[in-house]
Design a protein around this motif. Structure first.
Motif, mmCIF file in Angstrom:
data_model
loop_
_atom_site.group_PDB
_atom_site.id
_atom_site.type_symbol
_atom_site.label_atom_id
_atom_site.label_comp_id
_atom_site.label_asym_id
_atom_site.label_seq_id
_atom_site.Cartn_x
_atom_site.Cartn_y
_atom_site.Cartn_z
ATOM 1 N N UNK A 126 6.861 6.759 7.040
ATOM 2 C CA UNK A 126 7.089 6.950 8.476
ATOM 3 C C UNK A 126 6.429 8.265 8.881
ATOM 4 N N UNK A 127 5.413 8.187 9.744
ATOM 5 C CA UNK A 127 4.606 9.363 10.075
ATOM 6 C C UNK A 127 4.225 9.339 11.550
ATOM 7 N N UNK A 128 4.618 10.369 12.272
ATOM 8 C CA UNK A 128 4.246 10.534 13.689
ATOM 9 C C UNK A 128 4.614 9.307 14.517
ATOM 10 N N UNK A 129 5.807 8.773 14.271
ATOM 11 C CA UNK A 129 6.280 7.649 15.066
ATOM 12 C C UNK A 129 5.664 6.317 14.702
ATOM 13 N N UNK A 130 4.997 6.244 13.551
ATOM 14 C CA UNK A 130 4.372 4.997 13.111
ATOM 15 C C UNK A 130 4.789 4.696 11.674
ATOM 16 N N UNK A 131 4.833 3.405 11.342
ATOM 17 C CA UNK A 131 5.066 2.973 9.968
ATOM 18 C C UNK A 131 3.712 2.691 9.332
ATOM 19 N N UNK A 132 3.358 3.490 8.332
ATOM 20 C CA UNK A 132 2.091 3.341 7.618
ATOM 21 C C UNK A 132 2.391 2.729 6.252
ATOM 22 N N UNK A 133 1.728 1.626 5.930
ATOM 23 C CA UNK A 133 1.945 0.927 4.664
ATOM 24 C C UNK A 133 0.634 0.942 3.893
ATOM 25 N N UNK A 134 0.647 1.573 2.731
ATOM 26 C CA UNK A 134 -0.518 1.634 1.861
ATOM 27 C C UNK A 134 -0.288 0.666 0.701
ATOM 28 N N UNK A 135 -1.150 -0.317 0.591
ATOM 29 C CA UNK A 135 -0.961 -1.428 -0.335
ATOM 30 C C UNK A 135 -1.947 -1.338 -1.491
ATOM 31 N N UNK A 136 -1.436 -1.468 -2.711
ATOM 32 C CA UNK A 136 -2.266 -1.541 -3.910
ATOM 33 C C UNK A 136 -1.534 -2.450 -4.898
ATOM 34 N N UNK B 40 13.476 10.720 2.973
ATOM 35 C CA UNK B 40 13.852 10.321 4.334
ATOM 36 C C UNK B 40 12.708 9.641 5.074
ATOM 37 N N UNK B 41 11.459 9.881 4.649
ATOM 38 C CA UNK B 41 10.313 9.340 5.377
ATOM 39 C C UNK B 41 9.406 8.469 4.530
ATOM 40 N N UNK B 42 9.697 8.316 3.234
ATOM 41 C CA UNK B 42 8.787 7.574 2.359
ATOM 42 C C UNK B 42 9.558 6.654 1.428
ATOM 43 N N UNK B 43 9.000 5.459 1.242
ATOM 44 C CA UNK B 43 9.517 4.487 0.276
ATOM 45 C C UNK B 43 8.338 4.066 -0.584
ATOM 46 N N UNK B 44 8.317 4.534 -1.830
ATOM 47 C CA UNK B 44 7.208 4.250 -2.736
ATOM 48 C C UNK B 44 7.690 3.336 -3.849
ATOM 49 N N UNK B 45 6.907 2.291 -4.132
ATOM 50 C CA UNK B 45 7.166 1.387 -5.253
ATOM 51 C C UNK B 45 5.875 1.272 -6.045
ATOM 52 N N UNK B 46 5.842 1.929 -7.200
ATOM 53 C CA UNK B 46 4.627 1.895 -7.998
ATOM 54 C C UNK B 46 3.450 2.462 -7.227
ATOM 55 N N UNK B 47 2.336 1.719 -7.155
ATOM 56 C CA UNK B 47 1.141 2.240 -6.493
ATOM 57 C C UNK B 47 1.134 2.061 -4.975
ATOM 58 N N UNK B 48 2.151 1.426 -4.416
ATOM 59 C CA UNK B 48 2.187 1.148 -2.974
ATOM 60 C C UNK B 48 3.311 1.940 -2.318
ATOM 61 N N UNK B 49 3.211 2.121 -1.007
ATOM 62 C CA UNK B 49 4.269 2.863 -0.332
ATOM 63 C C UNK B 49 4.310 2.530 1.159
#
Length: 284
Positions: free
Chosen positions: A74-84, A62-71
């Motif tokens: 949705x955390x504390x009202x913010x969209x956090x995108x970690x890119x690899x 419900x709060x995470x969309x992960x594709x391979x090493x990146x994701x």
């Protein structure tokens, strides 16, 4: 887009990677076997990443969309995108880092793009701030936007052409969605948002032509009568698609926002898929 106007980025999470040749060649029968986090940076040191990945790379809650090493998270009202990711040819290199999008508010509206409801658009956060810390020197802050498109049919089946634009205003933002459907009907939508996420369907200003892209994709947007919009930053330029920063005037206010033009008649062409495969690697 950065506050200085010299840098920009786009991030698209795909389940059923609609612009992937591998997804089309597969017959589009299994969208979860063609997933992608498409990250593109613009300006000095710009990179393009779009790896089509198989079902094993996908994880979502419900709060995470992960594709391979990146994701995306949705955390504390913010969209956090970690890119690899790896950028595609000819500038093959690692693209790593973090993007944080903080909405001023969330909008509660979803709009159909086709009469049968096969395609819909959901502008979650039309007004937001973005903080970017990525490789190749992309460390900046600016204004941003978060939305979703979803559908149950191929875009080229139901549309011939569309343009979209999101333009910030001093007290919110306005979005324009114009489309020529395959059945001959037209979509002409303008939505005004305030900083609290409230929306209002408004009468769009007149259409105004933009110069064609380098691939000669026709482009137009909306502008106050008598004003001539112009491109101020080139972004993505493909044989069927153009994304750029455009300056226009809306409600008497000069504004710069992200604009796209999509020619689905060109996208239908089988000649295009081998070209796209050179930019969209497949990692099953």
């Amino acid at each position: 887009m950065s506050d200085c106007g010299t840098r920009a980025l786009s991030v698209i999470g795909f389940i059923g990677s609609v612009f992937s040749p591998w997804y089309r060649w597969s017959g589009r029968r299994d969208p979860e076997n063609h997933v992608c986090l498409n990250v593109v940076t613009y300006g000095p040191g710009g990179r393009f990443t779009m790896t089509d990945r198989g079902r094993g790379a996908l994880h979502r809650t419900a709060t995470e969309f992960r594709v391979g090493p990146s994701r995306m998270l949705w955390h504390s009202g913010r969209l956090v995108i970690e890119v690899d990711e790896w950028s595609s040819w000819p500038l093959v290199s690692k693209v790593q880092g973090r993007i944080v999008l903080t909405p001023s508010a969330l909008a509660d509206v979803e709009l159909p793009l086709s009469p049968d409801g096969a395609h819909a658009w959901r502008p979650f956060a039309p007004v937001a701030r973005v903080q970017v810390e990525l490789s190749q020197g992309h460390r900046w802050q600016g204004h941003g936007y978060f939305d979703s498109n979803h559908g149950t049919a191929a875009l080229e089946r139901d549309f011939r052409y569309w343009t979209w634009g999101r333009f910030p205003l001093k007290d919110g933002a306005v979005c324009f969605y114009d489309a020529a459907r395959a059945d001959g009907s037209h979509l002409e939508t303008a939505v005004r948002f305030d900083a609290q996420g409230r929306h209002e369907i408004v009468t769009p200003p007149p259409r105004a032509r933009l110069a064609r892209s380098r691939w000669l994709v026709a482009r137009e947007t909306r502008a106050d009568p008598g004003f001539q919009p112009r491109q101020t930053l080139a972004m993505l330029d493909a044989p069927f698609y153009s994304r750029s920063v455009v300056e226009t005037k809306v409600e008497g206010e000069l504004t710069r926002g992200v604009h796209e033009a999509l020619d689905l008649r060109r996208f239908k062409g089988p000649w295009l898929m081998p070209m796209l495969a050179t930019r969209v690697p497949r990692k099953a």
